[in-house]
Design an enzyme around this catalytic site. Structure first.
Site, PDB file in Angstrom:
ATOM      1  CB  ALA A  67     -10.570  -2.484 -11.586  1.00  0.00           C
ATOM      2  CE1 TYR A  69      -6.627   3.550  -3.372  1.00  0.00           C
ATOM      3  CE2 TYR A  69      -4.982   2.353  -4.650  1.00  0.00           C
ATOM      4  CZ  TYR A  69      -5.304   3.252  -3.642  1.00  0.00           C
ATOM      5  OH  TYR A  69      -4.302   3.848  -2.931  1.00  0.00           O
ATOM      6  CG  ASP A  70      -5.145  -0.014  -9.764  1.00  0.00           C
ATOM      7  OD1 ASP A  70      -4.600   0.412  -8.728  1.00  0.00           O
ATOM      8  OD2 ASP A  70      -5.046  -1.191 -10.157  1.00  0.00           O
ATOM      9  CG  LEU A 117       5.910  -1.984  -7.218  1.00  0.00           C
ATOM     10  CD1 LEU A 117       5.504  -3.427  -7.500  1.00  0.00           C
ATOM     11  CD2 LEU A 117       7.338  -1.732  -7.700  1.00  0.00           C
ATOM     12  CD  GLU A 150      10.214 -10.572  -7.966  1.00  0.00           C
ATOM     13  OE1 GLU A 150       9.407  -9.911  -7.284  1.00  0.00           O
ATOM     14  OE2 GLU A 150      11.436 -10.560  -7.776  1.00  0.00           O
ATOM     15  CG  ASP A 154      -4.615  -8.885  -4.488  1.00  0.00           C
ATOM     16  OD1 ASP A 154      -3.989  -7.879  -4.146  1.00  0.00           O
ATOM     17  OD2 ASP A 154      -5.799  -8.880  -4.849  1.00  0.00           O
ATOM     18  NE  ARG A 173       2.389  -0.542   1.475  1.00  0.00           N
ATOM     19  CZ  ARG A 173       2.025  -0.514   0.200  1.00  0.00           C
ATOM     20  NH1 ARG A 173       2.935  -0.406  -0.731  1.00  0.00           N
ATOM     21  NH2 ARG A 173       0.762  -0.612  -0.131  1.00  0.00           N
ATOM     22  CD  GLU A 209       2.187  -8.979  -1.155  1.00  0.00           C
ATOM     23  OE1 GLU A 209       3.252  -8.350  -0.999  1.00  0.00           O
ATOM     24  OE2 GLU A 209       1.097  -8.439  -1.431  1.00  0.00           O
ATOM     25  CE1 TYR A 277       7.730  -7.690  -2.213  1.00  0.00           C
ATOM     26  CE2 TYR A 277       6.226  -9.563  -2.312  1.00  0.00           C
ATOM     27  CZ  TYR A 277       6.501  -8.257  -1.958  1.00  0.00           C
ATOM     28  OH  TYR A 277       5.531  -7.508  -1.348  1.00  0.00           O
ATOM     29  CE  LYS A 341      10.320  -6.667  -7.303  1.00  0.00           C
ATOM     30  NZ  LYS A 341      10.387  -7.600  -6.162  1.00  0.00           N
ATOM     31  CB  CYS A 459     -39.331 -19.709   2.508  1.00  0.00           C
ATOM     32  SG  CYS A 459     -37.913 -20.802   2.543  1.00  0.00           S
ATOM     33  CB  CYS A 477     -37.612 -18.617   5.648  1.00  0.00           C
ATOM     34  SG  CYS A 477     -38.632 -20.028   6.026  1.00  0.00           S
ATOM     35  CB  CYS A 483     -37.436 -23.761   6.637  1.00  0.00           C
ATOM     36  SG  CYS A 483     -36.570 -23.274   5.149  1.00  0.00           S
TER      37      CYS A 483
HETATM   38  S1  IVH Z   1       8.279  -5.035  -4.896  1.00  0.00           S
HETATM   39  C1  IVH Z   1       9.824  -0.856  -4.205  1.00  0.00           C
HETATM   40  N1  IVH Z   1       7.506  -7.410  -5.675  1.00  0.00           N
HETATM   41  O1  IVH Z   1       2.734  -4.893  -4.628  1.00  0.00           O
HETATM   42  C2  IVH Z   1       9.420  -2.285  -4.321  1.00  0.00           C
HETATM   43  N2  IVH Z   1       5.890  -5.995  -4.648  1.00  0.00           N
HETATM   44  O2  IVH Z   1       2.261  -2.150  -5.543  1.00  0.00           O
HETATM   45  C3  IVH Z   1       8.012  -2.509  -3.952  1.00  0.00           C
HETATM   46  N3  IVH Z   1       3.697  -7.024  -4.406  1.00  0.00           N
HETATM   47  O3  IVH Z   1       3.425  -3.259  -1.619  1.00  0.00           O
HETATM   48  C4  IVH Z   1       7.556  -3.881  -3.773  1.00  0.00           C
HETATM   49  N4  IVH Z   1       4.188  -8.953  -5.308  1.00  0.00           N
HETATM   50  O4  IVH Z   1       2.427  -5.625  -1.528  1.00  0.00           O
HETATM   51  C5  IVH Z   1       7.125  -6.253  -5.097  1.00  0.00           C
HETATM   52  N5  IVH Z   1       6.953  -9.559  -6.389  1.00  0.00           N
HETATM   53  C6  IVH Z   1       6.605  -8.410  -5.818  1.00  0.00           C
HETATM   54  C7  IVH Z   1       5.301  -8.187  -5.353  1.00  0.00           C
HETATM   55  C8  IVH Z   1       4.980  -6.960  -4.780  1.00  0.00           C
HETATM   56  C9  IVH Z   1       3.250  -8.238  -4.746  1.00  0.00           C
HETATM   57  C10 IVH Z   1       2.867  -5.970  -3.786  1.00  0.00           C
HETATM   58  C11 IVH Z   1       3.439  -5.457  -2.497  1.00  0.00           C
HETATM   59  C12 IVH Z   1       3.690  -4.025  -2.744  1.00  0.00           C
HETATM   60  C13 IVH Z   1       2.747  -3.737  -3.876  1.00  0.00           C
HETATM   61  C14 IVH Z   1       3.245  -2.571  -4.688  1.00  0.00           C
END
Ligand code: IVH
Length: 738
Positions: A67, A69-70, A117, A150, A154, A173, A209, A277, A341, A459, A477, A483
């Site tokens: 969170a 990082y985003d 993404l 989808e 993580d 990657r 993944e 995926y 997608k 302790c 301790c 213990c």
């Molecule tokens: S599509 C251009 N599909 O999310 C397409 N990514 O923030 C990019 N990830 O690096 C990936 N589930 O590690 C895609 N169903 C999913 C995913 C997914 C997890 C992760 C993946 C990617 C990151 C992108």
């Protein structure tokens, strides 16, 4: 006492609340920034984001929450939108998050880059995403947009290259263009098809993944914590230890660490799974829609997340998002959002990419799972090695569908840094869906707060003194032998091959004897004989074999009996006193000869400035820190009771006088660094062989052992015509290779 699985180890790398707090500070509206401020902040953000990327992708050791990082990336994008002319050459919006490949793996260039993404954080963002697609393609309002939804797992994304239907290469990657070649590791995954059934294109990159389920992660986390603690104990006892043990912070971290092992045999032991995926390069089209592509993946033998769904129209996304939000906590694995997608691949091709992300897909993230609750108490858990770890007890609160009562507080410094006090309202987060942690105190300036937390002096498990050695973060301790929280670990150490060497007394048997209440301290082991009957009744301990009754109990009792007269050095090492490893035990044994003399000297050494204390500290190789540990052990009266109790059962043999040899009575100087052993080990060995180790070279020096980069001492030795030994000469003289 074992840690309950919900509680992470105190030793795991903490994802601190720092980044989150920094994010709060950055609340200023970008529009209110001066150009100078904006430029400075963009520079700082570029650095922070790059550092976070490297920590996350290359070292598998995140330094901030997802969170946070985003939030940094969003902040960066917002400032850039306001000040486009200030956009930097190294702007994080231009690059896919990632980091260049780490050393150790061959590089692997993706045929088509692996991009990232864009994120959506609510229905509005999603509507804007869909509207942008319509605008770009010039679609009328009545044209239906179908998306495949989808769950976003993580884990670690991988690129799998198939040529002529065979898996030929797999990579991480990396920076999006070049990743690490982890083919051999990927081959250990059951879910990776090594060949594709026809028809298939001549060449295709398939992306997916790799992840670990929450349950597998918890088991792995517990095991790594156990190994970490065991290694810590051995390290503290002065033993040689192997590579560092990583305790993963969350399933993503565990999966990434497992996949980026240099030894595939290690990866093979890890419970890794794979969902496919996406596609990269393909020598010919394999489908017209993304849903059609997913079907091809299934036909080829890949696992595709069964929750993936083709939605009838864009309005269905909100419902799917809500549904996954509800299901989330019950899923076997962590998801942090849903990826949508566009189904039609011809449209995807027209839309293309902008910056690091496709225009045809978006990751709709779940809100960070944060909750507030009240801190009721800070309790202390005692680890198997005696480490005291504070843990928050809170008013139960739901975080992401799971009721949370406890959170980790890592260590006392962290409590001080966050200034968490009993009675405070705290903000809580479940990182990676599994381990709750306290982020910060809500309203720290409110009047009438409680008092700052004070670490315990004793302790909670056994009442022995708790001490925090200078320069260390962990309080411990000192009641090692008595213990209850540490007993099992101590007993295992006591019986180990290089300690008392009791055959048949491994981890499982020690745990059972302890669980059944038959053994608490080492002395109890020697009183097991009358309990033989009870032990035989345990499953597996007395079962009949073909040849008659199992001899397990008899064999164990015999092995214990055989150890009633250990050597003094083994005995001292077996006690498991902190920092008394095999080498130091040997030094003590040689110095004090009998257990009685040692015991008396240690009691006398409790007095600071006493002759005994001075003598102890001046044993070559012992030094003040080790002396301190010995004194602390003896300062706890119950340790002394346990020792005396043990001495009613066991009689250590006096240490032999040092054999006459080439080194006895000689004075030795070590200079430069040795390659095959530490200086400490070399000095200890010289002492054991009766030599006196001195620091400076003089006419009276008998031998000078010269390592690499030796300085003036080597020159002086040559000038004085002293006997100079190479490391190899020394090894031979000291009998290392004998
Ligand atoms: S599509 C251009 N599909 O999310 C397409 N990514 O923030 C990019 N990830 O690096 C990936 N589930 O590690 C895609 N169903 C999913 C995913 C997914 C997890 C992760 C993946 C990617 C990151 C992108």
């Amino acid at each position: 006492m074992r840690r309950p699985p919900e509680t992470p180890s105190a030793d795991e790398p903490a994802i601190t609340g720092e980044a989150v707090r920094a994010d709060h500070l950055r609340a200023a509206d970008p529009a209110s920034l001066t150009e100078e401020e904006a430029a400075a902040e963009l520079a700082a953000l570029a650095g922070e984001i790059a550092a976070a990327d490297i920590a996350y992708h290359q070292h598998d050791a995140p330094v901030m929450t997802d969170a946070a990082y985003d939030a940094l990336r969003r902040r960066n994008a917002a400032i850039e939108a306001r000040f486009p002319e200030l956009k930097r050459g190294d702007s994080p919006t231009e690059a896919a998050p990632g980091a260049p490949p780490a050393a150790g793996f061959a590089k692997s260039r993706h045929f088509t880059p692996m991009l990232s993404l864009d994120n959506a954080f609510g229905a509005e963002d999603f509507a804007e995403f869909a509207a942008r697609i319509r605008r770009f393609l010039g679609l009328p309002a009545e044209e239906v947009l179908r998306f495949v939804a989808e769950p976003k797992i993580d884990g670690l994304s991988v690129n799998l290259l198939y040529e002529a239907g065979r898996f030929v290469r797999g990579a991480t990657r990396g920076d999006g263009t070049v990743g690490e070649d982890i083919t051999r590791n990927l081959l250990t995954l059951d879910e990776l098809p090594q060949t594709l059934p026809a028809p298939y294109p001549a060449r295709i990159e398939i992306r997916g993944e790799v992840f670990m389920t929450k349950a597998e992660f918890l088991a792995f986390h517990a095991e790594q914590t156990r190994l970490f603690e065991e290694r810590e104990r051995r390290r503290e006892a002065g033993e040689r230890v192997g590579e560092a043990i990583r305790v993963p912070v969350n399933p993503r971290n565990a999966a990434a660490g497992s996949l980026r092992q240099l030894d595939p045999a290690v990866t093979a032991k890890r419970p890794l799974r794979l969902f496919a995926y996406a596609q990269g390069e393909s020598s010919e089209p394999v489908a017209e829609t993304h849903s059609g592509y997913l079907q091809r993946l299934r036909d080829w033998g890949f696992q595709v997340n069964p929750l993936s769904r083709l939605l009838p129209d864009e309005a269905a996304a909100a419902g799917f998002q809500a549904e996954m939000g509800r299901e989330r906590s019950g899923l076997a694995y962590d998801i942090d959002g849903v990826v949508y997608k566009l189904d039609r691949l011809d449209w995807q091709a027209r839309l293309g990419f902008v910056g690091r992300a496709p225009r045809w897909a978006i990751a709709w993230k779940f809100p960070a799972e944060v909750a507030t609750t009240r801190l009721l108490a800070i309790e202390i858990q005692v680890g198997r090695t005696g480490a005291l770890t504070p843990r928050a007890v809170m008013e139960p609160v739901g975080v992401g569908g799971v009721l949370v009562r406890h959170a980790t507080l890592h260590n006392e410094d962290e409590i001080a840094r966050k200034d968490v006090r009993v009675g405070d309202t705290v903000e809580l987060q479940r990182a990676g869906d599994v381990i709750p942690q306290i982020l910060c105190v809500v309203d720290p300036d409110r009047p009438g707060r409680g008092v700052p937390w004070v670490p315990p002096t004793h302790c909670p498990a056994c009442g022995s003194h708790a001490v925090r050695p200078e320069g260390e973060v962990v309080r411990r301790c000192t009641g090692g032998l008595i213990c209850p929280a540490q007993q099992v670990e101590r007993l295992i150490h006591f019986a180990a091959r290089n300690a008392m060497d009791i055959d048949g007394l491994g981890i499982e048997n020690v745990e059972q004897l302890h669980r059944e209440g038959l053994v608490a301290t080492p002395a109890d082991l020697f009183r097991l004989a009358p309990k033989a009957e009870a032990m035989r009744a345990w499953p597996g301990w007395g079962a009949k074999t073909k040849g008659g009754a199992s001899r397990k109990v008899e064999n164990l009792l015999k092995a214990i009996e055989a150890r009633r007269r250990p050597s003094l050095e083994r005995f001292l090492f077996a006690l498991g006193i902190r920092r008394i490893g095999e080498q130091n035990a040997k030094l003590l044994a040689r110095h004090y000869h009998t257990v009685e003399a040692w015991r008396e000297a240690m009691l006398a050494a409790r007095v600071v400035g006493s002759e005994a204390r001075e003598a102890l500290g001046s044993i070559q190789g012992i030094g003040p820190a080790i002396a301190q540990e010995l004194v602390e052990f003896f300062a706890e009266p119950r340790n002394l009771d346990a020792l005396d109790d043990l001495l009613t059962e066991v009689t250590p043999e006096p240490a032999e006088a040092v054999a006459e040899g080439v080194l006895s009575g000689k004075s030795v100087v070590f200079t430069g660094s040795l390659e095959t052993m530490t200086r400490q080990e070399a000095e200890a060995r010289a002492e054991v062989l009766g030599a006196k180790v001195v620091k400076s070279v003089s006419k009276k020096t008998d031998f000078v052992v010269v390592g690499t980069d030796a300085g003036s001492k080597a020159t002086k030795a040559a000038e004085l015509g002293l006997r100079v030994l190479s490391e190899a000469d020394w090894r031979e003289m000291a009998g290392f290779d004998a």
